[in-house]
Design a protein around this motif. Structure first.
Motif, PDB file in Angstrom:
ATOM      1  N   HIS A   1       0.541  -0.778   0.228  1.00  0.00           N
ATOM      2  CA  HIS A   1       0.007   0.160  -0.574  1.00  0.00           C
ATOM      3  C   HIS A   1       0.557   0.854   0.321  1.00  0.00           C
ATOM      4  CE1 HIS A   1      -2.823  -3.089   1.574  1.00  0.00           C
ATOM      5  NE2 HIS A   1      -3.670  -2.307   0.925  1.00  0.00           N
ATOM      6  N   ALA A   2       0.252   2.081  -0.535  1.00  0.00           N
ATOM      7  CA  ALA A   2       1.202   3.830  -0.405  1.00  0.00           C
ATOM      8  C   ALA A   2      -0.227   4.531  -0.022  1.00  0.00           C
ATOM      9  CB  ALA A   2       1.144   4.234  -2.228  1.00  0.00           C
ATOM     10  N   TRP A   3       0.546   5.174   0.987  1.00  0.00           N
ATOM     11  CA  TRP A   3      -0.484   6.569   1.896  1.00  0.00           C
ATOM     12  C   TRP A   3       0.135   7.731   1.976  1.00  0.00           C
ATOM     13  CZ3 TRP A   3      -3.534   3.346   5.624  1.00  0.00           C
ATOM     14  CH2 TRP A   3      -3.583   2.060   5.495  1.00  0.00           C
ATOM     15  N   MET A   4      -1.138   8.790   2.464  1.00  0.00           N
ATOM     16  CA  MET A   4      -1.076  10.178   2.575  1.00  0.00           C
ATOM     17  C   MET A   4      -1.689  10.646   3.372  1.00  0.00           C
ATOM     18  SD  MET A   4      -2.089  11.455  -1.478  1.00  0.00           S
ATOM     19  CE  MET A   4      -2.465  13.093  -0.426  1.00  0.00           C
ATOM     20  N   LEU A   5      -1.433  11.493   4.404  1.00  0.00           N
ATOM     21  CA  LEU A   5      -1.865  12.216   5.429  1.00  0.00           C
ATOM     22  C   LEU A   5      -1.376  13.429   4.906  1.00  0.00           C
ATOM     23  CD1 LEU A   5      -3.004  11.937   7.370  1.00  0.00           C
ATOM     24  CD2 LEU A   5      -0.558  12.162   8.400  1.00  0.00           C
ATOM     25  N   ILE A   6      -3.150  14.703   4.947  1.00  0.00           N
ATOM     26  CA  ILE A   6      -3.052  15.649   3.917  1.00  0.00           C
ATOM     27  C   ILE A   6      -3.747  16.906   5.376  1.00  0.00           C
ATOM     28  CG2 ILE A   6      -4.384  14.664   2.416  1.00  0.00           C
ATOM     29  CD1 ILE A   6      -3.894  17.259   0.435  1.00  0.00           C
ATOM     30  N   GLY A   7      -3.065  17.487   4.904  1.00  0.00           N
ATOM     31  CA  GLY A   7      -3.850  18.998   6.038  1.00  0.00           C
ATOM     32  C   GLY A   7      -3.117  20.384   6.100  1.00  0.00           C
ATOM     33  N   HIS A   8      -3.712  20.941   6.680  1.00  0.00           N
ATOM     34  CA  HIS A   8      -3.545  22.590   7.157  1.00  0.00           C
ATOM     35  C   HIS A   8      -2.121  22.309   8.252  1.00  0.00           C
ATOM     36  CE1 HIS A   8      -4.823  24.166   3.789  1.00  0.00           C
ATOM     37  NE2 HIS A   8      -6.921  23.749   4.047  1.00  0.00           N
ATOM     38  N   ASN A   9      -2.339  20.905   9.088  1.00  0.00           N
ATOM     39  CA  ASN A   9      -1.625  21.169   9.712  1.00  0.00           C
ATOM     40  C   ASN A   9      -0.224  21.007   9.715  1.00  0.00           C
ATOM     41  OD1 ASN A   9      -3.953  19.069   9.978  1.00  0.00           O
ATOM     42  ND2 ASN A   9      -3.759  19.203  12.068  1.00  0.00           N
ATOM     43  N   PRO A  10       0.958  21.288  10.933  1.00  0.00           N
ATOM     44  CA  PRO A  10       2.341  21.760  10.865  1.00  0.00           C
ATOM     45  C   PRO A  10       2.879  20.674  10.414  1.00  0.00           C
ATOM     46  CG  PRO A  10       1.394  23.277  12.696  1.00  0.00           C
ATOM     47  CD  PRO A  10       0.221  22.511  11.955  1.00  0.00           C
ATOM     48  N   PRO A  11       3.878  20.704   9.797  1.00  0.00           N
ATOM     49  CA  PRO A  11       4.748  19.392   8.534  1.00  0.00           C
ATOM     50  C   PRO A  11       5.058  18.142   9.876  1.00  0.00           C
ATOM     51  CG  PRO A  11       5.312  21.347   7.455  1.00  0.00           C
ATOM     52  CD  PRO A  11       4.567  22.031   8.637  1.00  0.00           C
ATOM     53  N   ALA A  12       5.905  19.103  10.942  1.00  0.00           N
ATOM     54  CA  ALA A  12       6.311  18.120  11.952  1.00  0.00           C
ATOM     55  C   ALA A  12       5.230  17.626  12.978  1.00  0.00           C
ATOM     56  CB  ALA A  12       7.145  19.140  13.311  1.00  0.00           C
ATOM     57  N   ASP A  13       3.767  18.021  12.254  1.00  0.00           N
ATOM     58  CA  ASP A  13       2.810  17.358  13.528  1.00  0.00           C
ATOM     59  C   ASP A  13       2.079  16.516  12.736  1.00  0.00           C
ATOM     60  OD1 ASP A  13       2.999  19.480  15.780  1.00  0.00           O
ATOM     61  OD2 ASP A  13       1.091  20.656  15.347  1.00  0.00           O
ATOM     62  N   LEU A  14       2.153  16.905  11.204  1.00  0.00           N
ATOM     63  CA  LEU A  14       1.202  15.875  10.639  1.00  0.00           C
ATOM     64  C   LEU A  14       2.602  14.424   9.775  1.00  0.00           C
ATOM     65  CD1 LEU A  14      -1.130  16.327   9.259  1.00  0.00           C
ATOM     66  CD2 LEU A  14       0.695  16.558   6.903  1.00  0.00           C
ATOM     67  N   GLU A  15       3.619  14.531  10.308  1.00  0.00           N
ATOM     68  CA  GLU A  15       4.500  13.622  10.770  1.00  0.00           C
ATOM     69  C   GLU A  15       4.751  12.732  11.898  1.00  0.00           C
ATOM     70  OE1 GLU A  15       9.958  12.495  10.322  1.00  0.00           O
ATOM     71  OE2 GLU A  15       8.538  14.560   9.387  1.00  0.00           O
ATOM     72  N   ALA A  16       4.505  13.396  12.996  1.00  0.00           N
ATOM     73  CA  ALA A  16       4.482  12.767  13.962  1.00  0.00           C
ATOM     74  C   ALA A  16       3.118  11.875  13.546  1.00  0.00           C
ATOM     75  CB  ALA A  16       4.050  13.702  15.374  1.00  0.00           C
ATOM     76  N   LEU A  17       1.651  12.561  13.049  1.00  0.00           N
ATOM     77  CA  LEU A  17       0.393  11.368  13.582  1.00  0.00           C
ATOM     78  C   LEU A  17       1.056  10.343  11.982  1.00  0.00           C
ATOM     79  CD1 LEU A  17      -1.823  14.332  12.905  1.00  0.00           C
ATOM     80  CD2 LEU A  17      -1.473  12.730  14.804  1.00  0.00           C
ATOM     81  N   ALA A  18       1.689  10.511  10.997  1.00  0.00           N
ATOM     82  CA  ALA A  18       2.190   9.756   9.968  1.00  0.00           C
ATOM     83  C   ALA A  18       2.618   8.498  10.821  1.00  0.00           C
ATOM     84  CB  ALA A  18       2.822  10.114   9.159  1.00  0.00           C
ATOM     85  N   LYS A  19       3.843   8.789  11.779  1.00  0.00           N
ATOM     86  CA  LYS A  19       4.646   8.105  12.329  1.00  0.00           C
ATOM     87  C   LYS A  19       3.578   7.082  13.095  1.00  0.00           C
ATOM     88  CE  LYS A  19       8.390  10.260  12.316  1.00  0.00           C
ATOM     89  NZ  LYS A  19      10.304  10.199  13.330  1.00  0.00           N
ATOM     90  N   MET A  20       2.728   7.550  14.285  1.00  0.00           N
ATOM     91  CA  MET A  20       2.147   6.942  15.161  1.00  0.00           C
ATOM     92  C   MET A  20       0.891   5.991  14.079  1.00  0.00           C
ATOM     93  SD  MET A  20      -1.060   8.741  16.815  1.00  0.00           S
ATOM     94  CE  MET A  20      -2.365   9.237  15.399  1.00  0.00           C
ATOM     95  N   PHE A  21      -0.119   6.654  12.841  1.00  0.00           N
ATOM     96  CA  PHE A  21      -0.031   5.883  12.063  1.00  0.00           C
ATOM     97  C   PHE A  21       0.399   4.277  11.727  1.00  0.00           C
ATOM     98  CE2 PHE A  21      -3.437   9.044  10.960  1.00  0.00           C
ATOM     99  CZ  PHE A  21      -4.441   9.134  11.500  1.00  0.00           C
ATOM    100  N   LYS A  22       1.559   4.935  10.866  1.00  0.00           N
ATOM    101  CA  LYS A  22       2.813   3.399  10.429  1.00  0.00           C
ATOM    102  C   LYS A  22       2.794   2.671  12.186  1.00  0.00           C
ATOM    103  CE  LYS A  22       6.479   4.576   8.408  1.00  0.00           C
ATOM    104  NZ  LYS A  22       6.448   3.778   7.219  1.00  0.00           N
ATOM    105  N   GLU A  23       2.745   2.887  12.922  1.00  0.00           N
ATOM    106  CA  GLU A  23       2.554   1.966  14.096  1.00  0.00           C
ATOM    107  C   GLU A  23       1.485   1.149  14.550  1.00  0.00           C
ATOM    108  OE1 GLU A  23       3.640   2.082  18.921  1.00  0.00           O
ATOM    109  OE2 GLU A  23       4.463   3.639  17.957  1.00  0.00           O
ATOM    110  N   ARG A  24       0.116   2.271  15.029  1.00  0.00           N
ATOM    111  CA  ARG A  24      -0.759   1.421  14.906  1.00  0.00           C
ATOM    112  C   ARG A  24      -1.177   0.442  13.814  1.00  0.00           C
ATOM    113  NH1 ARG A  24      -5.037   5.724  16.764  1.00  0.00           N
ATOM    114  NH2 ARG A  24      -3.954   6.763  18.620  1.00  0.00           N
ATOM    115  N   LEU A  25      -1.484   1.102  12.259  1.00  0.00           N
ATOM    116  CA  LEU A  25      -2.082   0.245  11.831  1.00  0.00           C
ATOM    117  C   LEU A  25      -1.125  -0.669  10.437  1.00  0.00           C
ATOM    118  CD1 LEU A  25      -4.121   3.209   9.580  1.00  0.00           C
ATOM    119  CD2 LEU A  25      -4.411   1.888  11.760  1.00  0.00           C
ATOM    120  N   GLY A  26       0.197  -0.468  11.134  1.00  0.00           N
ATOM    121  CA  GLY A  26       1.498  -1.576  10.392  1.00  0.00           C
ATOM    122  C   GLY A  26       1.597  -1.037   8.844  1.00  0.00           C
ATOM    123  N   ALA A  27       1.216  -0.061   9.036  1.00  0.00           N
ATOM    124  CA  ALA A  27       1.508   0.903   7.535  1.00  0.00           C
ATOM    125  C   ALA A  27       2.797   1.272   6.980  1.00  0.00           C
ATOM    126  CB  ALA A  27       0.708   1.952   7.042  1.00  0.00           C
TER     127      ALA A  27
END
Length: 252
Positions: free
Chosen positions: A226-252
């Motif tokens: 799978h290929a993933w993208m997280l998109i929003g108006h959140n600051p880049p650092a906050d968005l990266e932290a969310l992406a890392k959380m999803f990678k851990e939770r979803l095995g993504a």
């Protein structure tokens, strides 16, 4: 109504259809988010024809092709529609014995960012009011996730998708050029609409990377199928932290 062709949508944009057909399309576009995306995409006229034609020019018999193009009406002449220009360009290139449509589609298929560009165009239309009225009961969310899971081979739960300061509003299935795209959308209390999107991919694993689309920040990566993208108006650092959380939770 049946799904309208791109030609019909361009005629709609160029005001070349009658009032009854326009009213029908207005209603369909309002009710169908994917159709709205197609209309926005066509209206922007942002297909990368120039890059594709640059590649085509390197293969074409340039002198003979140029002579024929010089004899054709200018696409900039008033009264010439976008449909005429696109059709005439394709026809002129075909005179050189080159299958322009296959070349363009082949060039387009090699651009890995295309689906992210389409999602970015779609998300650019979102405002908080787009999402705030949607039901958020867990039964509805589970049903939406089952639809997404069935097409994308995922196994998502509502608990995995809970975020601090953001409410899950919708999980839906989109499609781009025959490719299913799962879109999970939140309404972030501080930054507005936020989406995690996923497609099937066979490009192996790639680390987190950043880009910007319109005024939004994007973090994207691939993991196995799978290929993933997280998109929003959140600051880049906050968005990266969310992406890392999803990678851990979803095995993504």
């Amino acid at each position: 109504m049946n799904t309208p062709s791109d030609e019909r949508l361009v005629a709609y944009l160029d005001d070349e259809i009658d009032r009854e057909q326009r009213d029908l399309l207005d209603t369909a576009i309002t009710d169908d988010p994917l159709l709205s995306l197609r209309v926005q995409w066509l209206a922007r006229s942002n297909l990368p024809f120039r890059d594709a034609y640059d590649e085509l020019a390197r293969q074409a018999p340039l002198e003979r092709l140029q002579a024929r193009l010089d004899a054709a009406p200018s696409p900039a002449r008033p009264g010439i529609s976008r449909r005429w220009f696109i059709g005439a360009a394709a026809a002129a290139l075909a005179l050189g014995g080159v299958a322009a449509d296959r070349l363009f589609l082949g060039w387009q298929a090699r651009q890995p960012h295309n689906w992210r560009a389409m999602v970015g165009d779609y998300m650019a239309l979102y405002v908080p009011q787009t999402l705030e009225h949607l039901p958020t009961d867990e039964a509805s969310q589970r049903a939406q996730l089952r639809t997404v899971d069935a097409r994308l081979g995922l196994n998502l739960t509502v608990a995995q998708l809970k975020l601090p300061g953001a409410e899950l509003k919708r999980a839906q299935l989109l499609e781009y050029d025959g490719m299913p795209i799962a879109q999970l959308t939140w309404l972030d209390a501080a930054h507005g609409p936020l989406a995690l999107c996923v497609i099937r991919a066979n490009s192996g694993s790639r680390p987190l990377a950043h880009e910007r689309r319109h005024t939004m920040n994007v973090v994207y990566w691939t993991e196995r199928e799978h290929a993933w993208m997280l998109i929003g108006h959140n600051p880049p650092a906050d968005l990266e932290a969310l992406a890392k959380m999803f990678k851990e939770r979803l095995g993504a």
